[in-house]
Design a protein around this motif. Structure first.
Motif, PDB file in Angstrom:
ATOM      1  N   ALA A  10      -4.023   9.712 -16.543  1.00 16.98           N
ATOM      2  CA  ALA A  10      -5.399   9.752 -16.030  1.00 16.98           C
ATOM      3  C   ALA A  10      -5.973   8.351 -15.865  1.00 16.98           C
ATOM      4  N   GLU A  11      -5.499   7.397 -16.639  1.00 17.76           N
ATOM      5  CA  GLU A  11      -6.011   6.028 -16.572  1.00 17.76           C
ATOM      6  C   GLU A  11      -5.328   5.177 -15.505  1.00 17.76           C
ATOM      7  N   VAL A  12      -4.235   5.664 -14.926  1.00 22.20           N
ATOM      8  CA  VAL A  12      -3.508   4.882 -13.919  1.00 22.20           C
ATOM      9  C   VAL A  12      -4.366   4.661 -12.675  1.00 22.20           C
ATOM     10  N   GLY A  13      -5.055   5.686 -12.208  1.00 21.49           N
ATOM     11  CA  GLY A  13      -5.874   5.585 -10.997  1.00 21.49           C
ATOM     12  C   GLY A  13      -6.908   4.469 -11.057  1.00 21.49           C
ATOM     13  N   PRO A  14      -7.749   4.442 -12.098  1.00 18.57           N
ATOM     14  CA  PRO A  14      -8.727   3.351 -12.194  1.00 18.57           C
ATOM     15  C   PRO A  14      -8.076   1.967 -12.275  1.00 18.57           C
ATOM     16  N   ARG A  15      -6.923   1.868 -12.937  1.00 21.78           N
ATOM     17  CA  ARG A  15      -6.219   0.578 -13.002  1.00 21.78           C
ATOM     18  C   ARG A  15      -5.759   0.156 -11.611  1.00 21.78           C
ATOM     19  N   LEU A  16      -5.199   1.106 -10.850  1.00 23.29           N
ATOM     20  CA  LEU A  16      -4.735   0.809  -9.490  1.00 23.29           C
ATOM     21  C   LEU A  16      -5.897   0.349  -8.612  1.00 23.29           C
ATOM     22  N   ARG A  17      -7.022   1.042  -8.705  1.00 25.51           N
ATOM     23  CA  ARG A  17      -8.193   0.682  -7.896  1.00 25.51           C
ATOM     24  C   ARG A  17      -8.684  -0.719  -8.267  1.00 25.51           C
ATOM     25  N   ALA A  18      -8.767  -1.015  -9.571  1.00 27.89           N
ATOM     26  CA  ALA A  18      -9.244  -2.329 -10.028  1.00 27.89           C
ATOM     27  C   ALA A  18      -8.297  -3.446  -9.565  1.00 27.89           C
ATOM     28  N   LEU A  19      -6.997  -3.213  -9.640  1.00 31.23           N
ATOM     29  CA  LEU A  19      -6.032  -4.220  -9.187  1.00 31.23           C
ATOM     30  C   LEU A  19      -6.170  -4.477  -7.686  1.00 31.23           C
ATOM     31  N   ARG A  20      -6.292  -3.407  -6.911  1.00 30.91           N
ATOM     32  CA  ARG A  20      -6.420  -3.553  -5.452  1.00 30.91           C
ATOM     33  C   ARG A  20      -7.699  -4.306  -5.111  1.00 30.91           C
ATOM     34  N   ARG A  21      -8.792  -3.933  -5.747  1.00 34.02           N
ATOM     35  CA  ARG A  21     -10.075  -4.596  -5.461  1.00 34.02           C
ATOM     36  C   ARG A  21     -10.067  -6.047  -5.906  1.00 34.02           C
ATOM     37  N   ARG A  23      -7.644  -8.022  -5.843  1.00 30.22           N
ATOM     38  CA  ARG A  23      -6.888  -8.767  -4.823  1.00 30.22           C
ATOM     39  C   ARG A  23      -7.626  -8.815  -3.496  1.00 30.22           C
ATOM     40  N   GLY A  24      -8.679  -8.010  -3.365  1.00 35.53           N
ATOM     41  CA  GLY A  24      -9.418  -7.958  -2.106  1.00 35.53           C
ATOM     42  C   GLY A  24      -8.657  -7.215  -1.024  1.00 35.53           C
ATOM     43  N   ALA A  25      -7.738  -6.338  -1.408  1.00 31.45           N
ATOM     44  CA  ALA A  25      -6.917  -5.606  -0.443  1.00 31.45           C
ATOM     45  C   ALA A  25      -7.567  -4.272  -0.078  1.00 31.45           C
ATOM     46  N   THR A  26      -7.417  -3.871   1.158  1.00 31.57           N
ATOM     47  CA  THR A  26      -7.870  -2.552   1.598  1.00 31.57           C
ATOM     48  C   THR A  26      -6.757  -1.542   1.335  1.00 31.57           C
ATOM     49  N   LEU A  27      -7.104  -0.259   1.394  1.00 30.80           N
ATOM     50  CA  LEU A  27      -6.084   0.779   1.254  1.00 30.80           C
ATOM     51  C   LEU A  27      -5.044   0.655   2.360  1.00 30.80           C
ATOM     52  N   ALA A  32       0.516  -0.713   3.989  1.00 31.88           N
ATOM     53  CA  ALA A  32       1.513  -1.456   4.766  1.00 31.88           C
ATOM     54  C   ALA A  32       2.449  -2.232   3.836  1.00 31.88           C
ATOM     55  N   GLU A  33       1.921  -2.716   2.733  1.00 34.98           N
ATOM     56  CA  GLU A  33       2.707  -3.524   1.798  1.00 34.98           C
ATOM     57  C   GLU A  33       3.668  -2.675   0.962  1.00 34.98           C
ATOM     58  N   THR A  34       3.282  -1.429   0.660  1.00 39.20           N
ATOM     59  CA  THR A  34       4.066  -0.594  -0.260  1.00 39.20           C
ATOM     60  C   THR A  34       4.879   0.495   0.419  1.00 39.20           C
ATOM     61  N   ALA A  38      -2.157   5.424   3.119  1.00 40.16           N
ATOM     62  CA  ALA A  38      -3.493   5.131   2.592  1.00 40.16           C
ATOM     63  C   ALA A  38      -4.064   6.361   1.902  1.00 40.16           C
ATOM     64  N   SER A  39      -3.773   7.544   2.440  1.00 44.27           N
ATOM     65  CA  SER A  39      -4.241   8.792   1.844  1.00 44.27           C
ATOM     66  C   SER A  39      -3.641   8.982   0.449  1.00 44.27           C
ATOM     67  N   THR A  40      -2.335   8.733   0.315  1.00 47.97           N
ATOM     68  CA  THR A  40      -1.681   8.852  -0.990  1.00 47.97           C
ATOM     69  C   THR A  40      -2.278   7.857  -1.977  1.00 47.97           C
ATOM     70  N   LEU A  41      -2.499   6.622  -1.530  1.00 43.34           N
ATOM     71  CA  LEU A  41      -3.092   5.608  -2.405  1.00 43.34           C
ATOM     72  C   LEU A  41      -4.483   6.024  -2.866  1.00 43.34           C
ATOM     73  N   SER A  42      -5.279   6.552  -1.951  1.00 42.00           N
ATOM     74  CA  SER A  42      -6.627   7.005  -2.293  1.00 42.00           C
ATOM     75  C   SER A  42      -6.572   8.127  -3.329  1.00 42.00           C
ATOM     76  N   ARG A  43      -5.668   9.074  -3.122  1.00 39.11           N
ATOM     77  CA  ARG A  43      -5.544  10.201  -4.061  1.00 39.11           C
ATOM     78  C   ARG A  43      -5.049   9.727  -5.427  1.00 39.11           C
TER      79      ARG A  43
END
Length: 191
Positions: A10-21, A23-27, A32-34, A38-43
Motif C-alpha cells: 500500500a505504501e509503494v504508490g505514494p513512494r512512486l508518486r513522490a519519486l516521480r514528482r 524528478r519533475g517527470a510526467t507520467l 516512455a522511460e520504463t 501512463a495509465s498503469t503508472l497512474s493506477r
C-alpha cells in the motif's frame, strides 16, 4: 498475503508518486522511460493496482533508486550505503539521499566540454545548490555566465533559464542539492 505484506504494498504508490514528482517527470515521460503505460503508472501511484516485480524493476532503474527503497525493505544491519551511479543525458549522477521528496543530494560528474551535449538552457520548478568538488564548471544563468573552480559554490532558482557543464577538457564533479518544490539549502553561518 498477510497484513504486513499488504501494508508494504500500500505504501509503494505514494513512494512512486513522490519519486516521480521529485524528478519533475510526467507520467507520459516516465512511461516512455520504463515501457509501462501512463495509465498503469497512474493506477500504481494511486494504489488501484498491486505492483509486480516486472513493473518495479524498470521504475527503480528510472528513478535511480534500489528496489528495496520502493518497497521499504527492512534494513539488513549493514550501515554502508551502496551508491549506484545512473547515466542521464551524458552525465553520471550518483543519488546520495535515499528518501523521496524534500531536498535531494547528488554527486554529478559532467563530461569534458568537448564531449558534452550541446548547450541548451532549461527551466523547471525548484532550487539548486552545488559545490564544485573537482574541475572547472561553466554555469549559464539567464544572460550571465560564471566560471567556478574546486571549492566554489553556487545556488539559484531553477525557473531561471540555466545550463551547467565542464568548462574545459576535464570532467567536473559537483555535489548538488536540489529541492523540486523550491526548498533551499540553509547553511549555518560559522563564526
Amino acid at each position: 498475503m498477510g497484513g504486513r505484506d499488504e501494508d508494504v504494498l500500500a505504501e509503494v504508490g505514494p513512494r512512486l508518486r513522490a519519486l516521480r514528482r521529485a524528478r519533475g517527470a510526467t507520467l507520459d515521460a516516465l512511461a516512455a522511460e520504463t515501457g509501462l503505460t501512463a495509465s498503469t503508472l497512474s493506477r500504481l501511484e494511486n494504489g488501484k493496482l498491486r505492483p509486480t516485480l516486472e513493473q518495479l524493476l524498470p521504475l527503480a532503474r528510472a528513478h535511480g533508486v534500489p528496489l528495496d527503497d520502493l518497497v521499504a525493505a527492512p534494513p539488513t544491519g549493514d550501515p554502508r550505503i551502496h551508491l549506484r551511479p545512473v547515466r542521464r543525458f551524458g552525465l553520471t549522477v550518483v543519488p546520495l539521499t535515499r528518501r523521496p521528496g524534500g531536498v535531494q543530494a547528488y554527486k554529478v560528474v559532467y563530461p569534458p566540454a568537448g564531449r558534452a551535449a550541446t548547450m541548451r538552457l532549461q527551466t523547471h520548478d525548484g532550487y539548486e545548490w552545488f559545490y564544485v568538488l573537482d574541475g572547472r564548471v561553466r554555469l549559464v544563468l539567464g544572460e550571465r555566465e560564471f566560471l567556478l573552480g574546486a571549492g566554489e559554490a553556487a545556488d539559484f532558482d531553477t525557473r531561471v533559464p540555466h545550463w551547467i557543464g565542464s568548462a574545459d577538457d576535464r570532467p567536473a564533479e559537483l555535489l548538488t542539492l536540489f529541492g523540486a518544490q523550491g526548498e533551499r539549502a540553509h547553511l549555518p553561518r560559522m563564526h
